[in-house]
Structures are given as structure tokens and as C-alpha cells.
Write a protein that holds these residues in place. Structure first.
Motif, mmCIF file in Angstrom:
data_model
loop_
_atom_site.group_PDB
_atom_site.id
_atom_site.type_symbol
_atom_site.label_atom_id
_atom_site.label_comp_id
_atom_site.label_asym_id
_atom_site.label_seq_id
_atom_site.Cartn_x
_atom_site.Cartn_y
_atom_site.Cartn_z
ATOM 1 N N UNK A 1 0.840 -1.194 0.000
ATOM 2 C CA UNK A 1 0.000 0.000 0.000
ATOM 3 C C UNK A 1 0.878 1.248 0.000
ATOM 4 N N UNK A 2 0.357 2.325 -0.608
ATOM 5 C CA UNK A 2 1.178 3.518 -0.843
ATOM 6 C C UNK A 2 0.494 4.814 -0.411
ATOM 7 N N UNK A 3 -0.525 4.730 0.423
ATOM 8 C CA UNK A 3 -1.326 5.893 0.810
ATOM 9 C C UNK A 3 -0.581 6.722 1.856
ATOM 10 N N UNK A 4 -0.152 7.924 1.487
ATOM 11 C CA UNK A 4 0.579 8.777 2.420
ATOM 12 C C UNK A 4 -0.262 9.960 2.903
ATOM 13 N N UNK A 5 -1.550 9.958 2.623
ATOM 14 C CA UNK A 5 -2.383 11.112 2.978
ATOM 15 C C UNK A 5 -3.536 10.784 3.922
ATOM 16 N N UNK A 6 -3.972 9.527 3.974
ATOM 17 C CA UNK A 6 -5.136 9.174 4.800
ATOM 18 C C UNK A 6 -4.710 8.877 6.230
#
Length: 256
Positions: A75-80
Motif C-alpha cells: 500500500x502507498x497511501x501517504x495522505x489518509x
């Protein structure tokens, strides 16, 4: 003869060990994440996963859907912010832009396989921990406080054990807000290499956390760490060294 054996053994022992890098790219997570990518946190109840020569363990509670130990992720989500995004590295990928990496949660351990020694690893914050420290949330404070002057610190501690006894520690600051000049405060957002060669004799490495944000139930800061590229040095068995030392002697005898 004996000096030749000693000299040959010393030469072989001084040769650099063969390094093996555990990249986790040989693993494929199957639990999809809504923000993109996937993860594996032990929900299949296997209790562990193996990459290269290294096996990492985890514990999954199917009644609560909770886990501890190790997971692996793409996973690459750096904003949530928040717990639902607990498997993303804050760097946005694995080390050096790779796809897959590991996540250590709570008190985790690395059991060093027989014939290997720990050398180093890459690490970074997870998005969950980083945004919690940067912005604060319902459970943890904003590092630095509203003024930016609070001396906050979040560290990971690697402790080496040999036959159950501690042989040393390596500490790394994942966030350091203790500087007298707040402009120097930082939160790790890139992959960093940590030298663990001082713990090379260990057969187990424990991973624990310290934080200045502590409540009635312990550390409030999410105790997560993203890990990649664990370097292990393959150490020749003593019998192999002995054979190598005796080989020149055997050759000399044949020539005579």
C-alpha cells in the motif's frame, strides 16, 4: 604445518561474509486496501511468512480482527490518517521505490537464521504513525504541541539477544522535536539505513518503541515501523573454515 593451518584459517576468517538482502519482493499480499495496494497481516492464520532465509512471525485474533508482530504490504497511501491506513509506509513505496516491504507493529522480533548475522536494515515511519505525530488525533498528541515547542520524541529500539541475554541496543529517532530551535525538528518520511552490525552476534533482535506521549495504557503514539532490505551476512560454518585451512596442507603433501 601448524603455522600454515593457522595462517590459512585466519585468512579465511578475515574474508568478507556473503551478504543476503531480504527485500520482501518474493511475497504477494492478498488483502486489498481501499486506498490502493494490498497487505497481509496474519489473517490467514499461518502465524508467519518467509522471505529469503528470514521468517517473521505474527499473531492474529480472528474474534477482534486485531494483529501484532509482522505484516507485509504494497500500500502507498501517504495522505489518509488513522488506523484504517496502518499498512502504508510514509515514504510512499518500499525502499528505493520497490513495491513490497514489511510492517512491524508493537513488540516484534527478528529471529536470525542459523548461519547468518544481522548487518543492517532500511526503515521509515508508517503513514498512520507519521500523521498522528504531525497532526495529532483522538488518541495521541500533535508532536511539538500547538506552540511547536514541546520536546517530543519517538524512537525505535533494536535490542540484540544471544541465548536470551541482551548484548546491546541500537536506537533510532523516528521523530525528534527536542531541538531548542523548532526549525530543526523532524519526522522521518524517507527510507533510512540503520547499521545493526554491533548486534551481529545476536540470535534474535527485538523491536520496541519509546515515546514522550504516554498515557494510562502506555504509549499513545502508534507503535508501527516500516522495514525493508534487511541485510544478513552468511557466516561460514567452522567445519568449512577448517576444511579450507587444511586444503593447502593436503596439496603440499601431494606435491612432496
Amino acid at each position: 604445518m601448524i603455522p600454515r593451518i593457522v595462517a590459512a584459517a585466519a585468512l579465511l576468517a578475515s574474508l568478507p561474509a556473503l551478504a543476503v538482502t531480504v527485500t520482501f519482493e518474493d511475497l504477494t499480499p492478498s488483502t486489498a486496501y481501499a486506498g490502493g495496494g494490498a497487505y497481509e497481516n496474519g489473517s490467514a492464520l499461518a502465524g508467519s511468512f518467509t522471505s529469503g532465509p528470514l521468517t517473521l512471525t505474527n499473531n492474529y485474533n480472528s474474534s477482534w480482527g486485531s494483529w501484532s508482530g509482522w505484516a507485509f504490504s504494497t500500500t502507498t497511501d501517504i495522505t489518509t490518517p488513522g488506523y484504517d491506513n496502518q499498512f502504508s509506509a510514509f515514504a510512499g513505496s518500499g525502499a528505493a521505490g520497490s513495491a513490497t516491504y514489511a510492517i512491524a507493529y508493537n513488540d516484534s522480533t527478528i529471529a536470525i537464521p542459523s548461519g547468518y548475522q544481522i548487518a543492517s536494515l532500511n526503515l521509515t515511519n508508517t503513514t498512520y504513525a507519521a500523521l498522528s505525530m504531525r497532526d495529532g488525533d483522538a488518541f495521541a498528541k500533535q508532536f511539538g504541541g500547538t506552540s511547536g515547542d514541546d520536546p517530543d520524541l519517538f524512537q525505535v529500539v533494536f535490542t540484540g539477544y544471544l541465548s536470551g541475554s541482551s548484548i546491546g541496543t541500537v536506537t533510532f529517532d523516528l521523530a525528534n522535536y527536542t531541538f531548542s530551535d523548532p526549525s530543526l525538528d523532524y519526522l522521518v518520511a524517507d527510507w533510512m539505513e540503520v547499521d545493526l552490525s554491533s548486534l551481529a552476534a545476536a540470535d534474535e533482535i527485538s523491536i520496541t518503541f519509546t515515546s514522550t506521549d504516554v498515557g494510562a495504557w502506555g504509549i499513545n503514539t502508534p507503535t508501527y515501523l516500516a522495514v525493508d532490505n534487511i541485510v544478513l551476512n552468511a557466516v561460514p560454518e567452522p567445519s568449512i573454515l577448517l576444511l579450507g585451512a587444511l586444503a593447502p596442507v593436503a596439496l603440499l603433501r601431494r606435491r612432496r
